[in-house]
Design a protein around this motif. Structure first.
Motif, PDB file in Angstrom:
ATOM      1  N   PRO A  64      -0.558  38.363  42.044  1.00 16.04           N
ATOM      2  CA  PRO A  64      -0.240  39.544  42.297  1.00 16.04           C
ATOM      3  C   PRO A  64      -0.871  40.400  43.392  1.00 16.04           C
ATOM      4  CG  PRO A  64      -0.670  39.483  40.088  1.00 16.04           C
ATOM      5  CD  PRO A  64      -1.159  38.043  40.540  1.00 16.04           C
ATOM      6  N   GLY A  65      -0.160  40.904  44.335  1.00 16.89           N
ATOM      7  CA  GLY A  65      -1.220  41.631  45.410  1.00 16.89           C
ATOM      8  C   GLY A  65      -1.514  40.823  46.448  1.00 16.89           C
ATOM      9  N   GLU A  66      -1.554  39.557  46.308  1.00 18.08           N
ATOM     10  CA  GLU A  66      -2.209  38.702  47.233  1.00 18.08           C
ATOM     11  C   GLU A  66      -1.421  38.243  48.244  1.00 18.08           C
ATOM     12  OE1 GLU A  66      -5.818  36.393  44.868  1.00 18.08           O
ATOM     13  OE2 GLU A  66      -3.931  35.456  44.881  1.00 18.08           O
ATOM     14  N   ARG A  67      -0.018  38.227  48.073  1.00 18.27           N
ATOM     15  CA  ARG A  67       0.838  37.794  48.958  1.00 18.27           C
ATOM     16  C   ARG A  67       0.726  37.942  50.410  1.00 18.27           C
ATOM     17  NH1 ARG A  67       6.834  38.964  49.226  1.00 18.27           N
ATOM     18  NH2 ARG A  67       6.164  39.786  50.968  1.00 18.27           N
ATOM     19  N   GLU A  68       0.535  39.303  50.763  1.00 13.42           N
ATOM     20  CA  GLU A  68       0.820  39.549  52.273  1.00 13.42           C
ATOM     21  C   GLU A  68      -0.495  39.033  52.827  1.00 13.42           C
ATOM     22  OE1 GLU A  68       1.510  43.723  53.443  1.00 13.42           O
ATOM     23  OE2 GLU A  68       3.324  43.762  52.002  1.00 13.42           O
ATOM     24  N   ALA A  69      -1.695  39.481  52.227  1.00  8.74           N
ATOM     25  CA  ALA A  69      -2.780  38.856  52.890  1.00  8.74           C
ATOM     26  C   ALA A  69      -2.926  37.452  53.198  1.00  8.74           C
ATOM     27  CB  ALA A  69      -4.099  39.304  52.135  1.00  8.74           C
ATOM     28  N   MET A  70      -2.695  36.659  52.085  1.00  9.79           N
ATOM     29  CA  MET A  70      -2.575  35.172  52.323  1.00  9.79           C
ATOM     30  C   MET A  70      -1.593  34.644  53.150  1.00  9.79           C
ATOM     31  SD  MET A  70      -4.620  33.835  50.479  1.00  9.79           S
ATOM     32  CE  MET A  70      -5.817  34.029  48.996  1.00  9.79           C
ATOM     33  N   THR A  71      -0.424  35.419  53.277  1.00  6.99           N
ATOM     34  CA  THR A  71       0.459  35.191  54.418  1.00  6.99           C
ATOM     35  C   THR A  71       0.109  35.348  55.963  1.00  6.99           C
ATOM     36  OG1 THR A  71       2.466  35.807  52.883  1.00  6.99           O
ATOM     37  CG2 THR A  71       3.161  35.460  55.118  1.00  6.99           C
ATOM     38  N   ASP A  72      -0.554  36.336  56.000  1.00  2.51           N
ATOM     39  CA  ASP A  72      -1.250  36.624  57.323  1.00  2.51           C
ATOM     40  C   ASP A  72      -2.048  35.296  57.647  1.00  2.51           C
ATOM     41  OD1 ASP A  72       0.007  38.870  57.784  1.00  2.51           O
ATOM     42  OD2 ASP A  72      -1.426  40.133  57.224  1.00  2.51           O
ATOM     43  N   LYS A  73      -2.788  35.077  56.632  1.00  2.92           N
ATOM     44  CA  LYS A  73      -4.046  33.711  56.817  1.00  2.92           C
ATOM     45  C   LYS A  73      -3.060  32.727  57.045  1.00  2.92           C
ATOM     46  CE  LYS A  73      -7.942  35.195  54.164  1.00  2.92           C
ATOM     47  NZ  LYS A  73      -8.623  34.646  52.921  1.00  2.92           N
TER      48      LYS A  73
ATOM     49  N   ALA B  87      -8.294  24.834  54.341  1.00  2.00           N
ATOM     50  CA  ALA B  87      -8.970  25.034  55.101  1.00  2.00           C
ATOM     51  C   ALA B  87      -9.248  26.445  55.750  1.00  2.00           C
ATOM     52  CB  ALA B  87      -9.079  24.154  56.423  1.00  2.00           C
ATOM     53  N   ARG B  88      -8.012  27.163  55.747  1.00  3.22           N
ATOM     54  CA  ARG B  88      -8.259  28.652  56.368  1.00  3.22           C
ATOM     55  C   ARG B  88      -8.463  29.429  55.280  1.00  3.22           C
ATOM     56  NH1 ARG B  88      -3.781  30.119  60.592  1.00  3.22           N
ATOM     57  NH2 ARG B  88      -3.615  28.331  61.951  1.00  3.22           N
ATOM     58  N   GLY B  89      -8.747  29.229  54.031  1.00  2.00           N
ATOM     59  CA  GLY B  89      -8.828  29.865  52.804  1.00  2.00           C
ATOM     60  C   GLY B  89      -7.609  30.587  52.177  1.00  2.00           C
ATOM     61  N   VAL B  90      -6.492  29.930  52.485  1.00  2.00           N
ATOM     62  CA  VAL B  90      -5.453  30.255  51.717  1.00  2.00           C
ATOM     63  C   VAL B  90      -5.435  29.710  50.419  1.00  2.00           C
ATOM     64  CG1 VAL B  90      -2.990  30.324  51.596  1.00  2.00           C
ATOM     65  CG2 VAL B  90      -3.948  30.398  53.809  1.00  2.00           C
ATOM     66  N   VAL B  91      -5.549  30.435  49.261  1.00  2.00           N
ATOM     67  CA  VAL B  91      -5.679  29.926  48.063  1.00  2.00           C
ATOM     68  C   VAL B  91      -4.348  30.123  47.116  1.00  2.00           C
ATOM     69  CG1 VAL B  91      -7.220  29.645  45.822  1.00  2.00           C
ATOM     70  CG2 VAL B  91      -8.061  30.316  48.270  1.00  2.00           C
ATOM     71  N   PRO B  92      -3.442  29.327  47.147  1.00  2.00           N
ATOM     72  CA  PRO B  92      -2.042  29.519  46.454  1.00  2.00           C
ATOM     73  C   PRO B  92      -2.418  29.490  44.941  1.00  2.00           C
ATOM     74  CG  PRO B  92      -1.784  27.636  47.228  1.00  2.00           C
ATOM     75  CD  PRO B  92      -3.302  27.916  47.653  1.00  2.00           C
ATOM     76  N   LEU B  93      -1.692  30.202  43.932  1.00  2.00           N
ATOM     77  CA  LEU B  93      -1.491  29.750  42.550  1.00  2.00           C
ATOM     78  C   LEU B  93      -0.848  28.504  42.407  1.00  2.00           C
ATOM     79  CD1 LEU B  93      -0.307  33.251  40.780  1.00  2.00           C
ATOM     80  CD2 LEU B  93      -2.423  32.069  40.682  1.00  2.00           C
ATOM     81  N   THR B  94       0.114  28.082  42.919  1.00  2.00           N
ATOM     82  CA  THR B  94       0.825  26.909  42.833  1.00  2.00           C
ATOM     83  C   THR B  94       1.202  26.595  44.258  1.00  2.00           C
ATOM     84  OG1 THR B  94       2.936  27.721  42.484  1.00  2.00           O
ATOM     85  CG2 THR B  94       1.740  27.400  40.380  1.00  2.00           C
ATOM     86  N   ALA B  95       1.128  25.155  44.695  1.00  2.00           N
ATOM     87  CA  ALA B  95       1.874  24.713  45.781  1.00  2.00           C
ATOM     88  C   ALA B  95       2.809  23.414  45.462  1.00  2.00           C
ATOM     89  CB  ALA B  95       0.502  24.139  46.511  1.00  2.00           C
ATOM     90  N   LEU B  96       3.806  23.476  46.176  1.00  2.00           N
ATOM     91  CA  LEU B  96       4.602  22.689  45.841  1.00  2.00           C
ATOM     92  C   LEU B  96       5.487  21.946  47.239  1.00  2.00           C
ATOM     93  CD1 LEU B  96       6.943  21.074  44.249  1.00  2.00           C
ATOM     94  CD2 LEU B  96       8.434  22.825  44.588  1.00  2.00           C
TER      95      LEU B  96
END
Lengths: 326, 271
Positions: free
Chosen positions: A257-266, A297-306
């Motif tokens: 929750p709340g992380e999506r925009e920051a992570m998307t930018d990364k 490597a860029r520091g994008v840490v998803p909850l799940t990745a598919l």
């Protein structure tokens, strides 16, 4: 019949096409002024023996197109030839040579399974002995021999659909039209139906089907068109369309929750195209695992990745948008 | 299997194209009534009950019917032909109203039929043919009952059969035209609103001359009145030019109704 200049790529010679539509239109209620255009001028061709799909959201014009091909609804513009005959003037002759599986099962509930086939054959003016012979074979084809003398009321949804298909074959049609053939069926019933449709294809019958299910279209169709707002937005084979509109794979990432925009930018710049959805982001890539490693490597840490193969559904949503049309 | 699904063998479509499929429609109904023929037998009981209540019951009080050319006609003999006409009317019209509404709106029967070489006209004509046959069949059943009651004296009564076919045609066509205007089952009340008064006042239970002349003219316009005339005259042993007017009237009304039904159904089924 001399119009050859407009033929889009991949057309077949004039005589060989089973169906040819040029600028085909369907407008309802035009007489009363306030009209509604269901089909806004489409061109397409269906070749002998192929399975041709018409995809589209509700209201895209699929069913109207099917009804015009079946000669149960007159076109209001353009031209339509079915089996080399003009659909406007040769309706009955065309109907004699095609089979129609409507969206809703309209089998006769007051009759038995076999009687449904017997009377349907009479609508084609076939002799009774010949209908009886075909009915026995079609019951076998539809796996309904055990139910032959039961009332239709006693059948399950899948059985009814198979009866509807058997009924559409009583006149040994050259083309079979199927409007959403597996909507509302359970997975077992769907797979049995697909298998029966493959059998028809093997026998050289031209199939035209509409569907909401992209996996169904991928499985069954040699070629398809996608309709949106009464127009054809694209045409091709399922594989070809995925290649044209999508990458080989899709990487789906979900965040806390709340992380999506920051992570998307990364993640931006990792791939050419990123799609942001309310609950996840989609990265269109040819190498899902490699893209995921690069993201890490860029520091994008998803909850799940598919990582999954791109599907026709991705193409469809890309072309027709994700908003709900009802 | 390949015999069914293999190379196309022409399916003799010409036959179906010629008749528009009217005959196949009759066959379909026969096939369905093989399962539900008991309903037709039940339909004979309604006029039998009326005949007992009015013809025999009230007839006992009335005796002979005054005002007729033949003063020897017993009341039951007067009422029976009217009930025969009503039976033909109901037998045919129930089919093209109640049953047809079901096929049109609930079961969407015609949608799949019209994907075959069948035409809207063929379907409509076939349904009317079946309805009038059905009406005539029930009427013949009731005629047998009337004969058993000892109310038949003239061989001319056999003219009831062609009469019932014509009455059936008119009301089947009227029903078919009317059913295209109905939106839901509640709308059937409107049909009842027209049919019940017509049944009561179209000289079913007493002769026309009880009315003052202006009312007589009105009653003479009713299709059931003309139907009763067509069947009552030969039943009472009269056979002459008096049959021409009712016959012409019923043909004309039925023909016009059928034309209207063709147009309305074509618009409803082939949009």
């Amino acid at each position: 019949m001399t119009e050859t200049t407009r033929q889009p790529q991949g057309t077949v010679p004039e005589q060989a096409a089973m169906i040819r539509a040029r600028g085909l239109q369907k407008r309802y209620g035009a007489a009363r002024g306030e009209g509604f255009t269901a089909v806004a001028g489409i061109d397409f061709e269906v070749r002998p023996g192929e399975a041709f799909g018409i995809l589209g959201a509700n209201g895209a014009g699929k069913s109207s197109t099917m009804r015009m091909i079946a000669c149960t609804s007159p076109s209001t513009g353009g031209s339509l030839d079915v089996l080399g005959l003009d659909a406007r003037t040769e309706g009955a002759r065309i109907r004699a040579r095609i089979g129609v599986v409507p969206q809703d099962d309209t089998v006769d509930v007051e009759l038995t399974v076999r009687e449904n086939l017997l009377i349907y054959g009479r609508y084609f003016g076939l002799p009774k002995a010949e209908i009886r012979r075909r009915a026995t074979e079609l019951l076998d084809f539809a796996r309904l021999t055990d139910k032959a003398d039961e009332r239709v009321e006693a059948l399950s949804g899948g059985m009814r659909r198979r009866l509807t298909i058997a009924r559409a074959l009583i006149n040994e049609p050259e083309i079979v039209l199927l409007d959403e053939p597996t909507t509302g069926l359970d997975p077992q019933a769907r797979h049995l139906l697909w298998e029966r449709l493959f059998q028809l294809k093997d026998d050289g019958i031209t199939l035209i089907l509409t569907t909401h299910y992209m996996d169904e279209a991928e499985q069954l169709c040699d070629r398809l068109v996608v309709m949106d707002g009464g127009l054809i937005v694209t045409e091709g084979s399922p594989g070809g369309l995925i290649e044209r509109y999508c990458t080989r794979e899709v990487l789906e990432l979900r965040f806390g929750p709340g992380e999506r925009e920051a992570m998307t930018d990364k993640a931006r710049g990792l791939v050419e195209r990123i799609e942001e959805l309310p609950d996840r982001i989609l990265l269109y890539t040819d190498e899902g695992e490699a893209t995921l490693a690069a993201a890490h490597a860029r520091g994008v840490v998803p909850l799940t990745a598919l990582t999954r193969r791109a599907s026709l559904e991705d193409v469809f949503l890309t072309l027709t948008g994700r908003s709900l049309v009802d | 299997m390949s015999a069914v699904l293999g190379p196309h063998v022409s399916a003799r479509p010409e036959l179906a194209l010629r008749s528009g499929g009217a005959l196949a429609m009759v066959e379909r109904n026969l096939m369905i009534y093989r399962h539900t023929w008991l309903l037709l037998v039940a339909e004979i009981f309604e006029p039998v009950l009326y005949l007992l209540a009015f013809g025999v019951g009230i007839g006992g009080l009335v005796g002979n019917v005054p005002g007729l050319a033949d003063t020897d006609v017993r009341y039951a003999e007067f009422v029976a032909p009217a009930l025969l006409a009503t039976t033909a009317m109901n037998g045919a019209m129930n089919e093209t109203t109640f049953n047809l509404f079901n096929k049109l709106k609930t079961n969407h029967t015609y949608e799949s039929i019209l994907t075959t070489p069948m035409t809207v006209r063929g379907v409509a004509l076939g349904e009317v043919c079946w309805a009038l046959l059905r009406g005539a069949l029930v009427t013949v059943g009731f005629l047998v009952a009337v004969t058993v009651f000892g109310l038949v004296h003239s061989p001319l009564v056999l003219l009831v059969i062609p009469g019932a076919l014509l009455v059936g045609f008119t009301f089947a066509a009227l029903g078919l035209a009317v059913v295209t205007y109905l939106r839901d089952w509640q709308d059937f009340q409107y049909i009842q609103l027209a049919m019940l008064p017509m049944f009561l006042f179209a000289t079913t239970f007493y002769p026309l001359d009880v009315y003052p002349r202006p009312v007589q003219l009105l009653v003479e316009c009713l299709p059931l009145y003309q139907s009763i005339e067509l069947i009552r005259q030969p039943s009472l042993g009269e056979f002459g030019v008096g049959l021409l007017l009712p016959a012409a009237y019923l043909l004309a009304v039925g023909g016009l109704a059928l034309m209207l039904a063709f147009r309305r159904l074509d618009r409803a089924l082939r949009s």
